[in-house]
Design an enzyme around this catalytic site. Sequence first.
Site, PDB file in Angstrom:
ATOM      1  N   PHE A   7      40.850  42.663  42.402  1.00  0.00           N
ATOM      2  CA  PHE A   7      41.812  41.817  41.714  1.00  0.00           C
ATOM      3  C   PHE A   7      41.047  40.727  40.973  1.00  0.00           C
ATOM      4  CE2 PHE A   7      44.447  43.580  45.115  1.00  0.00           C
ATOM      5  CZ  PHE A   7      45.555  44.002  44.384  1.00  0.00           C
ATOM      6  N   CYS A   8      41.415  40.534  39.717  1.00  0.00           N
ATOM      7  CA  CYS A   8      40.811  39.470  38.927  1.00  0.00           C
ATOM      8  C   CYS A   8      41.913  38.782  38.143  1.00  0.00           C
ATOM      9  CB  CYS A   8      39.716  40.021  38.009  1.00  0.00           C
ATOM     10  SG  CYS A   8      40.303  41.182  36.782  1.00  0.00           S
ATOM     11  N   SER A   9      41.545  37.980  37.168  1.00  0.00           N
ATOM     12  CA  SER A   9      42.583  37.219  36.464  1.00  0.00           C
ATOM     13  C   SER A   9      43.479  38.102  35.610  1.00  0.00           C
ATOM     14  CB  SER A   9      41.976  36.094  35.643  1.00  0.00           C
ATOM     15  OG  SER A   9      41.007  36.598  34.761  1.00  0.00           O
TER      16      SER A   9
END
Length: 102
Positions: A7-9
Site C-alpha cells: 500500500f502506498c499513497s
Amino acid sequence: MLKIILFCSSGSSTSMLIGRIEEAAKARGIEVAVDAYPEAQMEKYVEEADVVLLGPQVKFILPKAKKICSEKGVPVDVINPVVYGMMDGEKVLEQALSLAKK
C-alpha cells in the site's frame, strides 16, 4: 503461495517494485503474488493478503494499518525508505517472508 500486498499513497509508485519482488521470488523458486493499492483501499483488500507492506511515504498510517491488519491476522510493516528508493525486490521479499513466519 505467499500473497503480498503493498500500500502506498496512490498505488502506482510501487509498480516497478512489484516486478522486482516477483523476479527475486522466481530466482529463489518461491511462489508469490504481489499487488499494490492506494492506502485508502486497505480495508477493501487486506483480507486477500498474507503480508501487508507500506511504502515509506505512508508510514504515518502504520498505527491504523496495524489495527486493520491485526483484526484479520495479517502482519504489516513499513518498507525501509532506502530499500524502497533502490527498488530492492530481494530485500522487500526478505521482509515479507520474515513477517509471514511470525
